[in-house]
Scaffold this motif. Structure first.
Motif, PDB file in Angstrom:
ATOM      1  N   ILE A  13       0.839  -1.202   0.000  1.00  0.00           N
ATOM      2  CA  ILE A  13       0.000   0.000   0.000  1.00  0.00           C
ATOM      3  C   ILE A  13       0.871   1.249   0.000  1.00  0.00           C
ATOM      4  N   GLU A  14       1.922   1.260   0.806  1.00  0.00           N
ATOM      5  CA  GLU A  14       2.825   2.412   0.851  1.00  0.00           C
ATOM      6  C   GLU A  14       3.508   2.635  -0.494  1.00  0.00           C
ATOM      7  N   ARG A  15       3.907   1.554  -1.170  1.00  0.00           N
ATOM      8  CA  ARG A  15       4.517   1.686  -2.501  1.00  0.00           C
ATOM      9  C   ARG A  15       3.527   2.293  -3.489  1.00  0.00           C
ATOM     10  N   LYS A  16       2.291   1.813  -3.446  1.00  0.00           N
ATOM     11  CA  LYS A  16       1.272   2.317  -4.363  1.00  0.00           C
ATOM     12  C   LYS A  16       0.985   3.797  -4.095  1.00  0.00           C
ATOM     13  N   LYS A  17       0.900   4.176  -2.822  1.00  0.00           N
ATOM     14  CA  LYS A  17       0.686   5.585  -2.478  1.00  0.00           C
ATOM     15  C   LYS A  17       1.830   6.438  -3.014  1.00  0.00           C
ATOM     16  N   ALA A  18       3.066   5.949  -2.880  1.00  0.00           N
ATOM     17  CA  ALA A  18       4.224   6.699  -3.376  1.00  0.00           C
ATOM     18  C   ALA A  18       4.155   6.846  -4.894  1.00  0.00           C
ATOM     19  N   GLU A  19       3.741   5.784  -5.580  1.00  0.00           N
ATOM     20  CA  GLU A  19       3.607   5.844  -7.039  1.00  0.00           C
ATOM     21  C   GLU A  19       2.582   6.893  -7.459  1.00  0.00           C
ATOM     22  N   LEU A  20       1.536   7.037  -6.668  1.00  0.00           N
ATOM     23  CA  LEU A  20       0.470   7.985  -6.989  1.00  0.00           C
ATOM     24  C   LEU A  20       0.767   9.398  -6.486  1.00  0.00           C
ATOM     25  N   GLY A  21       1.867   9.552  -5.763  1.00  0.00           N
ATOM     26  CA  GLY A  21       2.257  10.874  -5.286  1.00  0.00           C
ATOM     27  C   GLY A  21       1.637  11.269  -3.960  1.00  0.00           C
ATOM     28  N   TYR A  22       1.049  10.323  -3.250  1.00  0.00           N
ATOM     29  CA  TYR A  22       0.471  10.614  -1.947  1.00  0.00           C
ATOM     30  C   TYR A  22       1.533  10.446  -0.878  1.00  0.00           C
ATOM     31  N   ASP A  26      -2.600  12.440   5.140  1.00  0.00           N
ATOM     32  CA  ASP A  26      -3.546  13.461   4.698  1.00  0.00           C
ATOM     33  C   ASP A  26      -3.674  13.442   3.179  1.00  0.00           C
ATOM     34  N   TYR A  27      -4.131  12.338   2.636  1.00  0.00           N
ATOM     35  CA  TYR A  27      -4.198  12.212   1.192  1.00  0.00           C
ATOM     36  C   TYR A  27      -5.592  11.889   0.677  1.00  0.00           C
ATOM     37  N   VAL A  28      -6.549  11.719   1.559  1.00  0.00           N
ATOM     38  CA  VAL A  28      -7.896  11.349   1.141  1.00  0.00           C
ATOM     39  C   VAL A  28      -8.614  12.580   0.602  1.00  0.00           C
ATOM     40  N   VAL A  29      -9.208  12.442  -0.549  1.00  0.00           N
ATOM     41  CA  VAL A  29      -9.954  13.542  -1.142  1.00  0.00           C
ATOM     42  C   VAL A  29     -11.196  13.799  -0.303  1.00  0.00           C
ATOM     43  N   ARG A  30     -11.442  15.044  -0.003  1.00  0.00           N
ATOM     44  CA  ARG A  30     -12.582  15.399   0.830  1.00  0.00           C
ATOM     45  C   ARG A  30     -13.892  15.100   0.106  1.00  0.00           C
ATOM     46  N   ASN A  31     -14.859  14.627   0.858  1.00  0.00           N
ATOM     47  CA  ASN A  31     -16.186  14.343   0.334  1.00  0.00           C
ATOM     48  C   ASN A  31     -16.837  15.653  -0.102  1.00  0.00           C
ATOM     49  N   SER A  32     -17.408  15.687  -1.296  1.00  0.00           N
ATOM     50  CA  SER A  32     -18.004  16.916  -1.811  1.00  0.00           C
ATOM     51  C   SER A  32     -19.301  17.276  -1.101  1.00  0.00           C
TER      52      SER A  32
END
Length: 64
Positions: A13-22, A26-32
């Motif tokens: 999961i940490e590798r995937k987050k790094a690949e995505l730039g997170y 504090d990387y979760v997109v806020r609910n609209s």
């Protein structure tokens, strides 16, 4: 079937987050708030108003 340990899963999961730039937590997109019910919107407004009366910030940032 391949077995995965929790440690391996966490590393993946940490590798995937790094690949995505997170980074960090504090990387979760806020609910609209687009699909909130009116009763939930009223609840969030009341929580925000109560915090303001106490001179505090609400414990969350809400879109409503």
């Amino acid at each position: 079937m391949r077995r995965t340990t929790l440690k391996e899963l966490g590393e993946s999961i940490e590798r995937k987050k790094a690949e995505l730039g997170y980074s960090g937590q504090d990387y979760v997109v806020r609910n609209s708030g687009q699909y909130r019910t009116e009763s939930k919107r009223a609840l969030l407004r009341n929580i925000e108003a109560a915090a303001a009366e106490r001179g505090e910030e609400p414990p969350f940032k809400a879109n409503y």
